[in-house]
Motif scaffolding. Structure first.
Motif, PDB file in Angstrom:
ATOM      1  N   LEU A 295      65.734  22.295 -22.394  1.00 11.48           N
ATOM      2  CA  LEU A 295      64.317  21.995 -22.558  1.00 11.48           C
ATOM      3  C   LEU A 295      64.014  20.554 -22.174  1.00 11.48           C
ATOM      4  CD1 LEU A 295      61.532  22.954 -23.499  1.00 11.48           C
ATOM      5  CD2 LEU A 295      62.164  22.272 -25.832  1.00 11.48           C
ATOM      6  N   GLU A 296      64.958  19.634 -22.453  1.00 12.73           N
ATOM      7  CA  GLU A 296      64.748  18.234 -22.097  1.00 12.73           C
ATOM      8  C   GLU A 296      64.536  18.064 -20.596  1.00 12.73           C
ATOM      9  OE1 GLU A 296      67.141  19.452 -23.851  1.00 12.73           O
ATOM     10  OE2 GLU A 296      67.503  18.321 -25.708  1.00 12.73           O
ATOM     11  N   LYS A 297      65.282  18.832 -19.795  1.00 16.48           N
ATOM     12  CA  LYS A 297      65.148  18.745 -18.346  1.00 16.48           C
ATOM     13  C   LYS A 297      63.847  19.397 -17.877  1.00 16.48           C
ATOM     14  CE  LYS A 297      67.493  19.981 -14.023  1.00 16.48           C
ATOM     15  NZ  LYS A 297      68.688  20.637 -13.424  1.00 16.48           N
ATOM     16  N   LEU A 298      63.482  20.520 -18.485  1.00 16.02           N
ATOM     17  CA  LEU A 298      62.252  21.216 -18.093  1.00 16.02           C
ATOM     18  C   LEU A 298      61.018  20.368 -18.402  1.00 16.02           C
ATOM     19  CD1 LEU A 298      63.106  24.812 -19.356  1.00 16.02           C
ATOM     20  CD2 LEU A 298      62.932  24.075 -16.970  1.00 16.02           C
ATOM     21  N   LEU A 299      61.045  19.629 -19.493  1.00 15.34           N
ATOM     22  CA  LEU A 299      59.887  18.824 -19.868  1.00 15.34           C
ATOM     23  C   LEU A 299      59.638  17.669 -18.913  1.00 15.34           C
ATOM     24  CD1 LEU A 299      60.213  18.688 -23.763  1.00 15.34           C
ATOM     25  CD2 LEU A 299      58.422  19.808 -22.443  1.00 15.34           C
ATOM     26  N   LEU A 300      60.608  17.345 -18.061  1.00 16.09           N
ATOM     27  CA  LEU A 300      60.402  16.315 -17.053  1.00 16.09           C
ATOM     28  C   LEU A 300      59.552  16.813 -15.897  1.00 16.09           C
ATOM     29  CD1 LEU A 300      63.977  14.730 -16.892  1.00 16.09           C
ATOM     30  CD2 LEU A 300      61.962  13.858 -18.077  1.00 16.09           C
ATOM     31  N   ASN A 301      59.443  18.141 -15.769  1.00 15.60           N
ATOM     32  CA  ASN A 301      58.599  18.732 -14.742  1.00 15.60           C
ATOM     33  C   ASN A 301      57.154  18.665 -15.194  1.00 15.60           C
ATOM     34  OD1 ASN A 301      57.052  21.119 -13.552  1.00 15.60           O
ATOM     35  ND2 ASN A 301      58.883  21.086 -12.265  1.00 15.60           N
ATOM     36  N   ARG A 302      56.308  18.021 -14.407  1.00 14.66           N
ATOM     37  CA  ARG A 302      54.932  17.771 -14.824  1.00 14.66           C
ATOM     38  C   ARG A 302      54.150  19.051 -15.100  1.00 14.66           C
ATOM     39  NH1 ARG A 302      51.898  13.332 -14.747  1.00 14.66           N
ATOM     40  NH2 ARG A 302      53.516  12.197 -13.629  1.00 14.66           N
ATOM     41  N   ARG A 303      54.295  20.052 -14.230  1.00 13.60           N
ATOM     42  CA  ARG A 303      53.519  21.286 -14.410  1.00 13.60           C
ATOM     43  C   ARG A 303      54.019  22.077 -15.620  1.00 13.60           C
ATOM     44  NH1 ARG A 303      52.399  24.353  -8.872  1.00 13.60           N
ATOM     45  NH2 ARG A 303      50.828  25.235 -10.240  1.00 13.60           N
ATOM     46  N   PHE A 304      55.337  22.131 -15.802  1.00 12.15           N
ATOM     47  CA  PHE A 304      55.868  22.812 -16.985  1.00 12.15           C
ATOM     48  C   PHE A 304      55.458  22.062 -18.252  1.00 12.15           C
ATOM     49  CE2 PHE A 304      59.042  23.072 -20.322  1.00 12.15           C
ATOM     50  CZ  PHE A 304      59.142  24.443 -20.506  1.00 12.15           C
ATOM     51  N   HIS A 305      55.499  20.740 -18.203  1.00 13.95           N
ATOM     52  CA  HIS A 305      55.146  19.925 -19.356  1.00 13.95           C
ATOM     53  C   HIS A 305      53.712  20.211 -19.803  1.00 13.95           C
ATOM     54  CE1 HIS A 305      53.919  16.316 -21.573  1.00 13.95           C
ATOM     55  NE2 HIS A 305      55.200  16.125 -21.848  1.00 13.95           N
ATOM     56  N   GLN A 306      52.806  20.266 -18.841  1.00  9.71           N
ATOM     57  CA  GLN A 306      51.405  20.522 -19.172  1.00  9.71           C
ATOM     58  C   GLN A 306      51.220  21.926 -19.738  1.00  9.71           C
ATOM     59  OE1 GLN A 306      48.735  19.968 -15.900  1.00  9.71           O
ATOM     60  NE2 GLN A 306      46.913  20.553 -17.058  1.00  9.71           N
ATOM     61  N   SER A 307      51.859  22.914 -19.120  1.00  8.42           N
ATOM     62  CA  SER A 307      51.740  24.292 -19.593  1.00  8.42           C
ATOM     63  C   SER A 307      52.342  24.450 -20.984  1.00  8.42           C
ATOM     64  CB  SER A 307      52.436  25.239 -18.607  1.00  8.42           C
ATOM     65  OG  SER A 307      52.407  26.566 -19.077  1.00  8.42           O
ATOM     66  N   PHE A 308      53.500  23.855 -21.209  1.00  5.50           N
ATOM     67  CA  PHE A 308      54.162  23.971 -22.508  1.00  5.50           C
ATOM     68  C   PHE A 308      53.363  23.275 -23.599  1.00  5.50           C
ATOM     69  CE2 PHE A 308      57.410  22.791 -25.669  1.00  5.50           C
ATOM     70  CZ  PHE A 308      57.986  24.039 -25.890  1.00  5.50           C
ATOM     71  N   MET A 309      52.730  22.142 -23.260  1.00  9.27           N
ATOM     72  CA  MET A 309      51.912  21.434 -24.244  1.00  9.27           C
ATOM     73  C   MET A 309      50.682  22.263 -24.620  1.00  9.27           C
ATOM     74  SD  MET A 309      50.296  17.595 -24.053  1.00  9.27           S
ATOM     75  CE  MET A 309      51.905  16.835 -24.243  1.00  9.27           C
ATOM     76  N   GLU A 310      50.054  22.921 -23.648  1.00  7.61           N
ATOM     77  CA  GLU A 310      48.908  23.777 -23.943  1.00  7.61           C
ATOM     78  C   GLU A 310      49.322  24.936 -24.837  1.00  7.61           C
ATOM     79  OE1 GLU A 310      47.433  24.922 -20.165  1.00  7.61           O
ATOM     80  OE2 GLU A 310      46.525  22.965 -19.702  1.00  7.61           O
ATOM     81  N   PHE A 311      50.510  25.498 -24.575  1.00  8.45           N
ATOM     82  CA  PHE A 311      51.006  26.591 -25.405  1.00  8.45           C
ATOM     83  C   PHE A 311      51.269  26.104 -26.830  1.00  8.45           C
ATOM     84  CE2 PHE A 311      54.797  28.668 -27.187  1.00  8.45           C
ATOM     85  CZ  PHE A 311      54.311  29.963 -27.333  1.00  8.45           C
ATOM     86  N   ALA A 312      51.880  24.930 -26.969  1.00  7.02           N
ATOM     87  CA  ALA A 312      52.166  24.377 -28.298  1.00  7.02           C
ATOM     88  C   ALA A 312      50.877  24.096 -29.060  1.00  7.02           C
ATOM     89  CB  ALA A 312      52.992  23.105 -28.167  1.00  7.02           C
ATOM     90  N   LEU A 411      51.848  30.001 -15.195  1.00  8.12           N
ATOM     91  CA  LEU A 411      52.575  28.937 -14.504  1.00  8.12           C
ATOM     92  C   LEU A 411      53.482  29.521 -13.426  1.00  8.12           C
ATOM     93  CD1 LEU A 411      53.490  25.984 -14.212  1.00  8.12           C
ATOM     94  CD2 LEU A 411      55.184  26.423 -16.010  1.00  8.12           C
ATOM     95  N   GLU A 412      54.157  30.610 -13.742  1.00  9.36           N
ATOM     96  CA  GLU A 412      55.050  31.258 -12.777  1.00  9.36           C
ATOM     97  C   GLU A 412      54.270  31.749 -11.562  1.00  9.36           C
ATOM     98  OE1 GLU A 412      57.000  34.809 -14.167  1.00  9.36           O
ATOM     99  OE2 GLU A 412      58.912  34.086 -13.369  1.00  9.36           O
ATOM    100  N   GLU A 413      53.090  32.323 -11.793  1.00 10.41           N
ATOM    101  CA  GLU A 413      52.256  32.808 -10.699  1.00 10.41           C
ATOM    102  C   GLU A 413      51.763  31.646  -9.838  1.00 10.41           C
ATOM    103  OE1 GLU A 413      50.149  35.447  -8.255  1.00 10.41           O
ATOM    104  OE2 GLU A 413      51.777  35.738  -9.712  1.00 10.41           O
ATOM    105  N   ASP A 414      51.371  30.551 -10.487  1.00  4.60           N
ATOM    106  CA  ASP A 414      50.905  29.385  -9.741  1.00  4.60           C
ATOM    107  C   ASP A 414      52.012  28.813  -8.864  1.00  4.60           C
ATOM    108  OD1 ASP A 414      48.422  29.623 -10.832  1.00  4.60           O
ATOM    109  OD2 ASP A 414      48.705  28.067 -12.355  1.00  4.60           O
ATOM    110  N   ILE A 415      53.231  28.738  -9.404  1.00  5.22           N
ATOM    111  CA  ILE A 415      54.356  28.209  -8.635  1.00  5.22           C
ATOM    112  C   ILE A 415      54.668  29.112  -7.458  1.00  5.22           C
ATOM    113  CG2 ILE A 415      56.832  27.717  -8.730  1.00  5.22           C
ATOM    114  CD1 ILE A 415      56.454  26.764 -11.576  1.00  5.22           C
TER     115      ILE A 415
END
Length: 465
Positions: A295-312, A411-415
């Motif tokens: 998760l630490e590595k995934l959170l460095l990805n800007r798009r994943f970070h934004q999506s995960f924060m919205e989910f949280a 997010l997966e569809e956007d990517i």
């Protein structure tokens, strides 16, 4: 003139009262507008209530002088116009004494945080009560001795006692300011502190002169009117000088009330000059995210970070992700820049760690106490254990539910669509972005707002709290 000198209501009295009224309005605007315009969440700690008490003390100080020295003309004498109520208790322990006691408490906090590099060893409200005790003792002594005359004037000995107490607290301010002179504050706390000390010293000088004139030459009406005019005007200046900035909330004091500057200092990291570069990857990934990656590595990805924060946020558990971001900014500050690290550490503690914090995170009591009792607020490992606990909770709860949520699907569809666009652009040399979706908005499941019920998150309140 002799009548209004004894009973109040002189033209100069109303001029001074108008100045005091303007000071009250400006004081209230200064204290409330940043919260109303910028929608700043109200803190439950001393950084808020100390400022609120100072506002009340300032209003008490102005009102006590107006009532005690007969600036307003009343036809009858009422019990609530008692000199001992206004000139002794409200002007002293609840006015000037409370105002300077709050400011000394704030400076005491700054001394421990920036010089000792640790949180104060005593609660702010306990320290405030302790340094307010001399004012209460002097007020009780005057109440028992009954030395005031009909015009609320004290005798010579009582004037020396009261003015000596006023001067003593200004000397205490000077002593603390001298202990802080070597600290390179980011928000000009020390410079504004000295300004407040100079104005308060000048105010006390004027008060002493006015009281002496009133006691020695009570038979000269114009002198009495002029002296009380100076008293109220100097008090108004003192109040405005003390609230030219907020020593306990530097981020609030930096926020401009002009619309064009509203976003200049939205966060503490921006106010301290800490940028996102180097924290999040700037390049957008076009490969499908792997849930097996840390998760630490995934959170460095800007798009994943934004999506995960919205989910949280949709799961009412966003404070863990925000805490992660703030700690990343804290770690980015060079270790030799201890002042900026302390600013950031204090901000994180007040927002996430302290009991009753606006976004209090769910960490163990042991880890929380380790942070609150640290001997070095700039230490590199200050939040290491707390972040480790929260990352483990996010992996077990939020991350597990995220992979089956609508946020990840979107997010997966956007990517995937982004990868197709880049491939077609590379092959044909044409840029097809931005795309026009063939799916109507009403039929597109990704255009709907996702509530916690349909976003795939479970109720983690029992697990995270």
């Amino acid at each position: 003139m002799a009548t209004c000198a004894s009973k109040g209501g002189c033209p100069s009295d109303y001029v001074a009262f108008s100045a005091a009224l303007v000071s009250m309005i400006l004081l209230l605007l200064k204290a409330t507008l940043p919260y109303m315009i910028h929608k700043i969440p109200r803190s439950k700690g001393s950084s808020f209530w100390l400022v609120a008490i100072q506002v009340i003390a300032s209003l008490n100080l102005l009102l006590s002088i107006v009532m005690a020295l007969n600036f307003l003309k009343f036809r009858k004498r009422h019990w609530w116009r008692s000199c001992y109520l206004w000139a002794v208790w409200i002007e002293g322990p609840l006015g000037f004494g409370l105002l300077l006691s709050c400011r000394i408490t704030q400076i005491f906090q700054l001394y421990y945080i920036f010089v000792k590099r640790r949180l104060p060893p005593i609660r702010s409200y306990i320290f405030l009560l302790l340094i307010l005790l001399p004012w209460i003792a002097v007020a009780a002594f005057i109440q028992l001795r009954k030395p005031l005359n009909d015009q609320c004037h004290l005798g010579t000995l009582c004037i020396i006692l009261v003015m000596g107490l006023h001067a003593l607290y200004v000397v205490a301010l000077i002593a603390f300011a001298g202990a802080l002179h070597h600290v390179e504050f980011r928000f000009h706390e020390l410079k504004d502190l000295w300004r407040g000390i100079l104005v308060s010293s000048a105010s006390i000088g004027v008060w002493v002169a006015a009281y002496v004139v009133n006691e020695v030459r009570e038979d000269i009406s114009w002198l009495e009117i002029a002296s009380r005019f100076l008293l109220l005007v100097m008090t108004s200046v003192l109040v405005l000088a003390f609230f030219s900035f907020s020593i306990s909330q530097p981020l609030v004091s930096l926020m401009s009330l002009k619309k064009k500057d509203q976003k200049e200092y939205k966060t503490m990291s921006q106010a301290l000059g800490i940028h996102d570069s180097g924290i999040l990857l700037q390049r957008e990934s076009t490969s499908i995210l792997d849930p097996n990656e840390p998760l630490e590595k995934l959170l460095l990805n800007r798009r994943f970070h934004q999506s995960f924060m919205e989910f949280a946020d949709s799961c009412l558990a966003g404070e863990s992700v925000y805490f992660y971001d703030e700690v990343q900014h804290f770690d980015k500050i060079p270790i030799q820049d201890s002042v900026r690290r302390i600013y950031m550490a204090r901000h994180i503690i007040e927002k996430y760690i302290a009991a009753g914090a606006p976004m209090e995170v769910n960490i163990s009591h042991r880890i929380r106490q380790e942070i609150l009792s640290t001997n070095d607020l700039s230490h590199t490992d200050l939040f290491k254990n707390a972040l480790g606990e929260l990352m483990q909770l996010m992996k077990l709860n939020l991350a597990k539910d995220y992979w089956s949520s609508m946020y990840f699907m979107k997010l997966e569809e956007d990517i995937r669509m982004r990868a197709v666009d880049l491939e077609m652009e590379h092959v044909s040399g044409w840029n097809f972005s931005p795309r026009l979706s063939s799916v109507h908005c009403s039929d597109d499941p990704f255009q709907h707002e996702h509530s916690p019920r349909n976003s795939g998150c479970h109720n983690h309140d029992s697990e995270l709290r």
